[in-house]
Scaffold this motif. Structure first.
Motif, PDB file in Angstrom:
ATOM      1  N   PRO A 181      56.528  24.589   8.779  1.00  0.00           N
ATOM      2  CA  PRO A 181      56.112  23.841   9.972  1.00  0.00           C
ATOM      3  C   PRO A 181      57.156  23.945  11.074  1.00  0.00           C
ATOM      4  CG  PRO A 181      56.833  22.337   8.231  1.00  0.00           C
ATOM      5  CD  PRO A 181      56.883  23.722   7.658  1.00  0.00           C
ATOM      6  N   PRO A 197      59.170  19.348  15.383  1.00  0.00           N
ATOM      7  CA  PRO A 197      58.301  18.569  16.281  1.00  0.00           C
ATOM      8  C   PRO A 197      58.850  18.576  17.705  1.00  0.00           C
ATOM      9  CG  PRO A 197      59.523  17.112  14.796  1.00  0.00           C
ATOM     10  CD  PRO A 197      59.831  18.515  14.383  1.00  0.00           C
ATOM     11  N   ARG A 224      59.935  17.359  21.536  1.00  0.00           N
ATOM     12  CA  ARG A 224      60.610  16.168  22.045  1.00  0.00           C
ATOM     13  C   ARG A 224      59.928  15.777  23.354  1.00  0.00           C
ATOM     14  NH1 ARG A 224      64.684  14.188  19.329  1.00  0.00           N
ATOM     15  NH2 ARG A 224      65.658  13.442  21.242  1.00  0.00           N
ATOM     16  N   GLU A 271      47.070  13.941  11.213  1.00  0.00           N
ATOM     17  CA  GLU A 271      47.547  14.890  12.218  1.00  0.00           C
ATOM     18  C   GLU A 271      48.081  14.139  13.452  1.00  0.00           C
ATOM     19  OE1 GLU A 271      45.300  18.472  12.202  1.00  0.00           O
ATOM     20  OE2 GLU A 271      45.733  18.855  14.331  1.00  0.00           O
ATOM     21  N   ASN A 292      51.380  12.294  12.585  1.00  0.00           N
ATOM     22  CA  ASN A 292      52.470  13.251  12.468  1.00  0.00           C
ATOM     23  C   ASN A 292      53.132  13.563  13.800  1.00  0.00           C
ATOM     24  OD1 ASN A 292      53.528  14.548  10.197  1.00  0.00           O
ATOM     25  ND2 ASN A 292      51.435  15.163   9.647  1.00  0.00           N
ATOM     26  N   ARG A 293      52.351  13.518  14.866  1.00  0.00           N
ATOM     27  CA  ARG A 293      52.906  13.829  16.189  1.00  0.00           C
ATOM     28  C   ARG A 293      53.349  12.566  16.908  1.00  0.00           C
ATOM     29  NH1 ARG A 293      52.824  19.307  15.468  1.00  0.00           N
ATOM     30  NH2 ARG A 293      53.396  19.500  17.661  1.00  0.00           N
ATOM     31  N   PRO A 352      57.040  10.526  15.546  1.00  0.00           N
ATOM     32  CA  PRO A 352      58.344  11.009  16.026  1.00  0.00           C
ATOM     33  C   PRO A 352      58.591  10.661  17.503  1.00  0.00           C
ATOM     34  CG  PRO A 352      57.199  12.741  14.836  1.00  0.00           C
ATOM     35  CD  PRO A 352      56.246  11.601  14.953  1.00  0.00           C
ATOM     36  N   ASP A 377      47.628  17.441  20.745  1.00  0.00           N
ATOM     37  CA  ASP A 377      48.992  17.689  21.202  1.00  0.00           C
ATOM     38  C   ASP A 377      49.042  19.071  21.849  1.00  0.00           C
ATOM     39  OD1 ASP A 377      51.626  18.160  21.594  1.00  0.00           O
ATOM     40  OD2 ASP A 377      52.274  17.419  19.628  1.00  0.00           O
ATOM     41  N   SER A 409      51.248  21.572  20.009  1.00  0.00           N
ATOM     42  CA  SER A 409      51.062  21.905  18.588  1.00  0.00           C
ATOM     43  C   SER A 409      50.663  23.374  18.452  1.00  0.00           C
ATOM     44  CB  SER A 409      49.961  21.032  17.983  1.00  0.00           C
ATOM     45  OG  SER A 409      48.718  21.390  18.556  1.00  0.00           O
TER      46      SER A 409
END
Ligand code: UDP
Length: 489
Positions: free
Chosen positions: A80, A83, A85, A127, A130-131, A134, A271, A274
């Motif tokens: 993966p 992520p 910022r 999903e 997960n975004r 963070p 996102d 992504s």
């Protein structure tokens, strides 16, 4: 008045008739030329390397046919990516929007949040979390994600609830109620509830609200499913739990129910950074098309969906066949999970049967780690279709809009929220309607391009993760008494 010579009349008529026929033929020819020119234009600007690959279906080179039979599908899950910022979003949403998010977050700094759902992987909720999580942590709002646990009996019950809440039949016995509540109780005992805000996703963990204390913490129920037509018994069972929350959130106005607690509207989001949605180099898009035997010099119509009858893949093939009579195009139907879902495998077979031996229907059964490939397929498409008969929100539509593609989609579920007919996409109600709209878009490239641009703007305004994040920050402020809205957001 002079009588016409009958013989002459016949000759004249014949001549006139021929002229009419010739004229009609000429008109038809120019119509075809216009249509072909338009098609050539819509497929433009030709991607690098397309020139030497301008083939008709009849002279498709063997390596394309071969790839179509044996697409190069990656067998290994790639690691993966890191992520993104907050700063990475500046080029997309602009610095002022980013500043606004930071400003809203500043007031919430140090407030703690717990999000709970029923799965850490797979599915749209995981999903999004997960975004989102963070980003909240980066904004110094410590956010924890907990997943409830349960045995097979619990997941059978919650799957049954899920289908029943979408309007399916269900036999809600006392034993089922007990299974649901006892797993919720077990999880409640196992977890701590010390945060300032609790966000409980979907019905599975809804019973955790029994840990709500009068003194501390605000509780939000985030419903991702369409409750417009639920099984009455299941809803009557869940409703008293839902009404213990301080607020509820739904994904579309049409998905809600009458409740005694405030309701908020949060659209699902994608996102833009992504793997599924980030910009891709043309070379990569070309490579993916080559791997799957897709000819980029001719129009590509694509539907990305699980092989599920409610996504109507066979209807898409029928629509394509109608279009194909007029425009030389290809159809890509890409989905996943058909090998581990018995129903998916049956539907995949139905799709292959419907496609028959048409080499221009490309069916791809992709593994779950195909985000980049799906991104490339969507970007290579001339028109994106989502001809669902029933739908949740329809994230594939959002993904298509974001990629500036003209989208043709069924007017069901959350799709009309995303598609303003003929402005950000087109809504359809039948195979014929779908075919008509696809053909229209293929032959009116300027209109298609404008609709694509509108669609991207619409997605940017409403369906990006940054918009979603802003809504969370506002709602947290409201629930913690920092902001007092006159109207719900
Ligand atoms: N998707 C995928 N692989 C597939 C089929 C779909 O990754 O083989 C993705 C698709 O890009 C979208 C999501 O799964 O992000 C499907 O969401 P949607 O709301 O369209 O439909 P659902 O499957 O949830 O009914």
């Amino acid at each position: 008045m002079k009588e016409k010579d009958p013989q002459r009349k016949t000759a004249n008529d014949e001549k006139n008739g021929r002229t009419r026929e010739q004229k009609a033929e000429q008109t038809a020819k120019s119509a075809i030329i216009v249509e072909e020119a338009a098609v050539a234009k819509v497929a433009s600007p030709p991607p690098p390397g397309a020139k030497e690959r301008r083939f008709r279906q009849t002279d498709l080179p063997a390596h394309f046919i071969e790839r179509r039979k044996h697409p190069r599908i990656s067998t290994q899950q790639p690691p993966p990516p890191a992520p993104p910022r907050m700063d990475d979003y500046a080029p997309i949403i602009g610095q002022p929007e980013l500043d606004e998010i930071r400003f809203l977050a500043r007031h919430l700094r140090g407030k703690t949040v717990k999000m709970v759902n029923s799965t850490a992987v797979g599915g749209g909720v995981a999903e999004i979390l997960n975004r989102l999580i963070p980003l909240m942590n980066e904004l110094e709002i410590p956010t924890r994600w907990d997943v409830i646990t349960g045995g097979n009996d619990f997941y059978e019950v919650t799957k049954g609830f899920h289908n029943a809440l979408h309007g399916g039949d269900y036999n809600l016995t006392q034993q089922i109620r007990d299974i649901f509540m006892s797993y919720n109780e077990q999880n409640r005992q196992r977890m701590e509830f010390a945060e300032d805000l609790f966000v409980i996703h979907d019905p599975q963990p809804a019973g955790l609200v029994r840990s709500k204390s009068q003194k501390r913490g605000r509780w939000i129920w985030r419903c991702h499913i369409d409750l417009s037509n639920p099984h009455q018994g299941v809803w009557d069972f869940l409703k008293p739990l839902v009404e213990q929350y301080d607020a509820s959130i739904f994904s579309a106005p049409a998905f809600t129910r009458q409740l005694s607690v405030p309701q908020y509207l949060f659209y699902p989001s994608i996102d833009p950074l992504s793997e599924k949605n980030k910009d891709l180099p043309e070379e990569f898009i070309n490579k993916v098309c080559d791997d799957f035997g897709i000819d980029r010099s001719r129009p590509i119509i694509t539907q990305i969906s699980r092989f599920d009858r409610l996504k109507d893949p066979v209807g898409v093939i029928e629509a394509y066949k109608l279009v194909k009579k007029y425009v030389d195009c290809q159809l890509v139907l890409a989905g996943g999970g058909a090998t581990d879902d018995p129903e998916g495998a049956v539907v995949l077979q139905e799709v292959m049967d419907a496609a028959g031996d048409d080499p221009d229907v490309i069916i791809l059964n992709l593994p779950p780690w195909s985000a980049l490939e799906i991104n490339a397929l969507q970007r290579a498409s001339t028109v994106i279709v989502q001809k669902s008969l029933k739908e949740g929100f329809g994230l594939t539509v959002t993904e298509g809009l974001w990629k500036e593609k003209p989208v043709v989609a069924g007017a069901v579920g959350g799709i009309p929220t995303q598609i303003i007919h003929k402005l950000t996409g087109v809504l359809v109600h039948s195979v014929e309607g779908c075919a008509y709209q696809i053909r229209y878009l293929l032959t009116h490239p300027e209109f298609a391009a404008q609709m694509g641009r509108n669609g991207r703007e619409h997605a940017k305004e409403n369906f990006l993760i940054t918009v979603n994040l802003k809504r969370w920050l506002l709602l947290f402020q409201i629930l913690l008494g920092m902001a007092r809205p006159n109207v719900t957001i």
